[in-house]
Design a protein around this motif. Structure first.
Motif, mmCIF file in Angstrom:
data_model
loop_
_atom_site.group_PDB
_atom_site.id
_atom_site.type_symbol
_atom_site.label_atom_id
_atom_site.label_comp_id
_atom_site.label_asym_id
_atom_site.label_seq_id
_atom_site.Cartn_x
_atom_site.Cartn_y
_atom_site.Cartn_z
ATOM 1 N N ASN A 247 -12.565 0.494 -9.492
ATOM 2 C CA ASN A 247 -11.040 0.548 -9.690
ATOM 3 C C ASN A 247 -10.243 -0.468 -9.313
ATOM 4 O O ASN A 247 -9.255 -1.100 -9.506
ATOM 5 C CB ASN A 247 -10.576 2.422 -8.982
ATOM 6 C CG ASN A 247 -9.173 2.406 -10.478
ATOM 7 O OD1 ASN A 247 -8.180 1.884 -9.218
ATOM 8 N ND2 ASN A 247 -9.087 3.403 -10.703
ATOM 9 N N ARG A 248 -10.799 -0.629 -7.559
ATOM 10 C CA ARG A 248 -9.740 -1.186 -6.598
ATOM 11 C C ARG A 248 -9.893 -2.410 -7.176
ATOM 12 O O ARG A 248 -9.292 -3.843 -7.433
ATOM 13 C CB ARG A 248 -10.114 -1.147 -5.429
ATOM 14 C CG ARG A 248 -10.440 0.141 -4.782
ATOM 15 C CD ARG A 248 -10.044 0.265 -3.024
ATOM 16 N NE ARG A 248 -11.761 -0.394 -2.770
ATOM 17 C CZ ARG A 248 -12.754 0.493 -2.761
ATOM 18 N NH1 ARG A 248 -13.009 1.588 -2.539
ATOM 19 N NH2 ARG A 248 -14.151 0.285 -2.074
ATOM 20 N N ASN B 119 0.854 -1.397 0.013
ATOM 21 C CA ASN B 119 0.119 -0.234 0.303
ATOM 22 C C ASN B 119 0.833 1.370 0.053
ATOM 23 O O ASN B 119 0.470 2.049 0.303
ATOM 24 C CB ASN B 119 -1.134 -0.113 1.280
ATOM 25 C CG ASN B 119 -0.540 0.135 2.749
ATOM 26 O OD1 ASN B 119 1.278 -0.007 2.486
ATOM 27 N ND2 ASN B 119 -0.983 0.295 3.653
ATOM 28 N N GLN B 120 2.551 0.980 -0.771
ATOM 29 C CA GLN B 120 3.034 2.248 -0.776
ATOM 30 C C GLN B 120 3.590 2.134 -2.101
ATOM 31 O O GLN B 120 3.347 1.458 -3.088
ATOM 32 C CB GLN B 120 4.519 1.695 0.774
ATOM 33 C CG GLN B 120 3.928 1.912 1.598
ATOM 34 C CD GLN B 120 3.694 2.546 2.707
ATOM 35 O OE1 GLN B 120 4.368 3.794 2.376
ATOM 36 N NE2 GLN B 120 2.511 2.774 3.721
ATOM 37 N N PRO B 121 4.394 3.594 -2.046
ATOM 38 C CA PRO B 121 4.386 4.070 -2.895
ATOM 39 C C PRO B 121 5.997 3.288 -3.938
ATOM 40 O O PRO B 121 6.278 3.330 -4.844
ATOM 41 C CB PRO B 121 4.189 5.163 -3.294
ATOM 42 C CG PRO B 121 4.363 5.934 -2.404
ATOM 43 C CD PRO B 121 3.649 5.128 -1.141
ATOM 44 N N CYS C 157 -10.384 -3.902 2.030
ATOM 45 C CA CYS C 157 -9.859 -2.426 1.325
ATOM 46 C C CYS C 157 -10.406 -1.423 2.673
ATOM 47 O O CYS C 157 -9.629 -0.310 2.415
ATOM 48 C CB CYS C 157 -11.172 -1.882 0.053
ATOM 49 S SG CYS C 157 -10.611 -3.081 -1.235
ATOM 50 N N SER C 158 -10.335 -2.672 3.259
ATOM 51 C CA SER C 158 -10.661 -1.269 4.938
ATOM 52 C C SER C 158 -10.283 -2.332 6.396
ATOM 53 O O SER C 158 -11.121 -2.806 6.701
ATOM 54 C CB SER C 158 -12.243 -0.859 5.548
ATOM 55 O OG SER C 158 -12.795 -0.531 6.615
ATOM 56 N N PRO C 159 -8.522 -2.626 5.913
ATOM 57 C CA PRO C 159 -7.867 -3.750 6.608
ATOM 58 C C PRO C 159 -7.376 -3.160 8.052
ATOM 59 O O PRO C 159 -8.292 -2.267 8.278
ATOM 60 C CB PRO C 159 -7.111 -3.957 5.852
ATOM 61 C CG PRO C 159 -6.840 -2.465 5.596
ATOM 62 C CD PRO C 159 -7.702 -2.161 4.849
ATOM 63 N N ASN C 160 -7.217 -4.510 8.555
ATOM 64 C CA ASN C 160 -7.719 -3.454 10.275
ATOM 65 C C ASN C 160 -6.094 -4.295 10.572
ATOM 66 O O ASN C 160 -5.560 -3.523 11.777
ATOM 67 C CB ASN C 160 -8.212 -4.555 11.384
ATOM 68 C CG ASN C 160 -7.861 -6.115 10.975
ATOM 69 O OD1 ASN C 160 -7.154 -6.522 9.992
ATOM 70 N ND2 ASN C 160 -8.839 -6.999 11.806
ATOM 71 N N ILE D 41 -3.422 -3.659 -2.030
ATOM 72 C CA ILE D 41 -2.958 -2.562 -3.064
ATOM 73 C C ILE D 41 -3.062 -1.379 -2.140
ATOM 74 O O ILE D 41 -3.606 -0.728 -1.241
ATOM 75 C CB ILE D 41 -3.954 -2.214 -4.067
ATOM 76 C CG1 ILE D 41 -5.807 -2.337 -3.131
ATOM 77 C CG2 ILE D 41 -3.553 -3.727 -4.915
ATOM 78 C CD1 ILE D 41 -7.035 -2.480 -4.542
ATOM 79 N N ARG D 42 -2.400 0.055 -3.164
ATOM 80 C CA ARG D 42 -3.331 1.368 -2.348
ATOM 81 C C ARG D 42 -4.870 1.638 -2.604
ATOM 82 O O ARG D 42 -4.841 1.749 -3.749
ATOM 83 C CB ARG D 42 -2.430 2.180 -3.228
ATOM 84 C CG ARG D 42 -0.306 2.011 -3.034
ATOM 85 C CD ARG D 42 0.498 2.661 -3.597
ATOM 86 N NE ARG D 42 0.201 4.523 -3.654
ATOM 87 C CZ ARG D 42 0.593 5.104 -4.506
ATOM 88 N NH1 ARG D 42 1.491 4.930 -5.133
ATOM 89 N NH2 ARG D 42 0.403 6.790 -4.346
ATOM 90 N N VAL D 43 -5.242 1.993 -1.428
ATOM 91 C CA VAL D 43 -6.931 1.531 -1.331
ATOM 92 C C VAL D 43 -6.984 3.866 -2.177
ATOM 93 O O VAL D 43 -7.489 3.670 -2.918
ATOM 94 C CB VAL D 43 -7.431 2.015 -0.552
ATOM 95 C CG1 VAL D 43 -8.637 2.019 -0.155
ATOM 96 C CG2 VAL D 43 -7.526 0.409 0.024
#
Length: 481
Positions: free
Chosen positions: A452-453, A389-391, A409-412, A443-445
């Motif tokens: 798109n996701r 989730n990082q560039p 897409c809404s992780p803990n 992925i980057r959310v």
């Protein structure tokens, strides 16, 4: 009479010559130091060849047994009583035919008797019958297959270790017919808490960064450090003497040191494949296989055997199906040729099926290792998917436990690398209760919409995301699971 005399004289001449040669040979052995050295060298060579042959035989047997258990686990056995009885009789008959042919048929015989066990109503009774009726070497092979199966069945009772604060639960088969396994928290956690820390099984820098500003082993910044080994054809650079020694011992010596002509060696071809093709995963697979060899060597040297091998840990992980295109075929051929010259018998372990499965496991489970340093974002290799989730990703790591984290897409949780190397920390991003399933975003959310996701996830991991966030945004809540 004359013929008989000729024969007798001929035999006497041969005997005299033989005795004379024996005396001369013994004289040389006692008086000529060069001859003694040569004789000693030949004896050592013969013993080394004999030892190598024994080790190769053991390796082939171990690979056969492991492969047999894997294949049988995938096989659908008959359930009808009559068909089961027929299958049982066929396997026993085949097994008897194989072992009747001698030692060359023992492995195939054991596999047949092992399959017969799968459909027999009272396996314990059949084992006792086997012990009395089939050759001992064949029975021992069947027993080894059963031991591996039992060990595998108990795996999730022993792994992950309790101190990692998680357990693995199995659910039914998913849409792609793979068993879904979930990582469950065994404790309560608050946001920011570290749930567990994990070392990589294998990792690799992006090939464009090799020999540059990051350690080839742990992926930390070099900060001016420059440790390397002249014999290493890959030209890897390390941040410390410790990283250099670990890398050389575990995989680098086996993969990238050679006495052959450098330009045409398999080692040079692997280097060229990785660096010119900008591919990490063939290198990570090669390192993984080399570490398996190192693991076995250490086991023999120390007499200490881990309860589960590296292979045991990764064989249960999900994977993407990878087709054997020309590129993969070349990778397989290269690794088989490289390992054949250094670890006899290993080339038989590197089958097309195993290689493609390993590559598929990396593509599904590997994590992108990122840096906080400001640097140009590297061009993504779409054929080597990574969870991130990082560039700014500088490489990839493969982990035993974190691989079981499912996507949301809404992780803990999220993956962090606080020591700026390949050591992974899984950190809570929301309050977590004991018994909750842990999830992470592959992925980057950001503010991307569900379409798109989902598109990225379907392209890279081949599943449609049905997390709560996607379902709510798509208006699908209550319509499907």
């Amino acid at each position: 009479m004359e013929l008989r005399k000729s024969v007798v004289f001929g035999l006497c001449a041969v005997a005299v010559f033989g005795i004379g040669y024996a005396v001369y040979w013994d004289y040389l052995r006692q008086t000529d130091p060069d001859f003694r050295r040569k004789l000693k060298k030949n004896r050592k060579k013969a013993l080394k060849q004999k030892k190598a042959a024994v080790e190769e035989s053991k390796s082939k047997t171990a690979n056969f047994i492991r492969g047999a258990v894997e294949e049988v686990a995938k096989e659908n056995f008959p359930t009808d009583v009559g068909v089961k009885e027929q299958f049982f009789m066929e396997q026993v008959a085949k097994g008897e035919t194989f072992f009747a042919g001698g030692e060359s048929g023992y492995l195939d015989a054991a596999l047949c008797f092992y399959k017969a066990l799968k459909v027999y109503p009272n396996p314990v009774e059949l084992i006792m019958i086997y012990q009395k009726t089939i050759p001992e070497p064949v029975f021992n092979l069947v027993y080894d297959m059963m031991s591996i199966e039992k060990k595998q069945a108990e795996y999730f009772g022993n792994f992950p270790p309790k101190e990692m604060n998680v357990r693995i639960e199995e659910f039914g088969q998913s849409s792609d017919e793979q068993i879904r396994r979930a990582l469950i928290s065994t404790k309560d956690f608050a946001p920011g808490d570290v749930i567990f820390i994990e070392q990589a099984i294998a990792s690799a820098l992006d090939p464009s960064l090799e020999n540059g500003e990051f350690c080839s082993h742990c992926l930390t910044e070099l900060n001016g450090a420059d440790f390397s080994d002249e014999s290493d054809l890959f030209g890897a650079v390390y941040c410390s003497k410790s990283c250099q020694e670990k890398a050389m011992a575990e995989y680098e010596t086996l993969l990238f040191t050679t006495r052959d002509d450098v330009s045409s060696s398999n080692e040079a071809k692997l280097k060229e494949l990785v660096k010119s093709g900008r591919v990490k995963y063939p290198l990570m697979i090669a390192r993984f296989l080399a570490k398996m060899v190192h693991e076995e060597t250490q086991k023999v040297a120390t007499g200490i055997e881990e309860e589960y091998s590296t292979w045991d840990h990764i064989e249960r992980l999900r994977y993407l199906a990878v087709q054997p295109y020309d590129k993969e075929s070349k990778e397989i051929t290269l690794l088989k040729e490289l390992f054949k010259t250094k670890v006899p018998g290993m080339e038989e372990f590197i089958t097309e099926e195993r290689y493609l499965m390993l590559k598929g496991k990396l593509m599904y489970n590997a994590y992108g290792i990122h840096t906080e340093r400001n640097m140009e974002t590297l061009k993504e290799n779409l054929e080597e998917t990574m969870r991130s989730n990082q560039p700014t990703v500088i490489g990839a790591g493969f982990y035993r436990v974190a691989s079981y984290l499912a996507h949301s897409c809404s992780p803990n949780t999220e993956a962090r690398f606080p020591d700026k190397n390949n050591v992974l920390s899984i950190v809570a991003t929301k309050p977590i209760k004991a018994g909750d399933e842990l999830k992470i975003s592959y992925i980057r959310v950001g503010d991307r919409n569900y379409s798109n996701r989902r598109g990225e996830l379907e392209t890279k991991w081949r599943f449609k995301c049905t997390c709560t966030r996607c379902m709510e945004e798509a208006g699908e809540v209550g319509r499907s699971a």
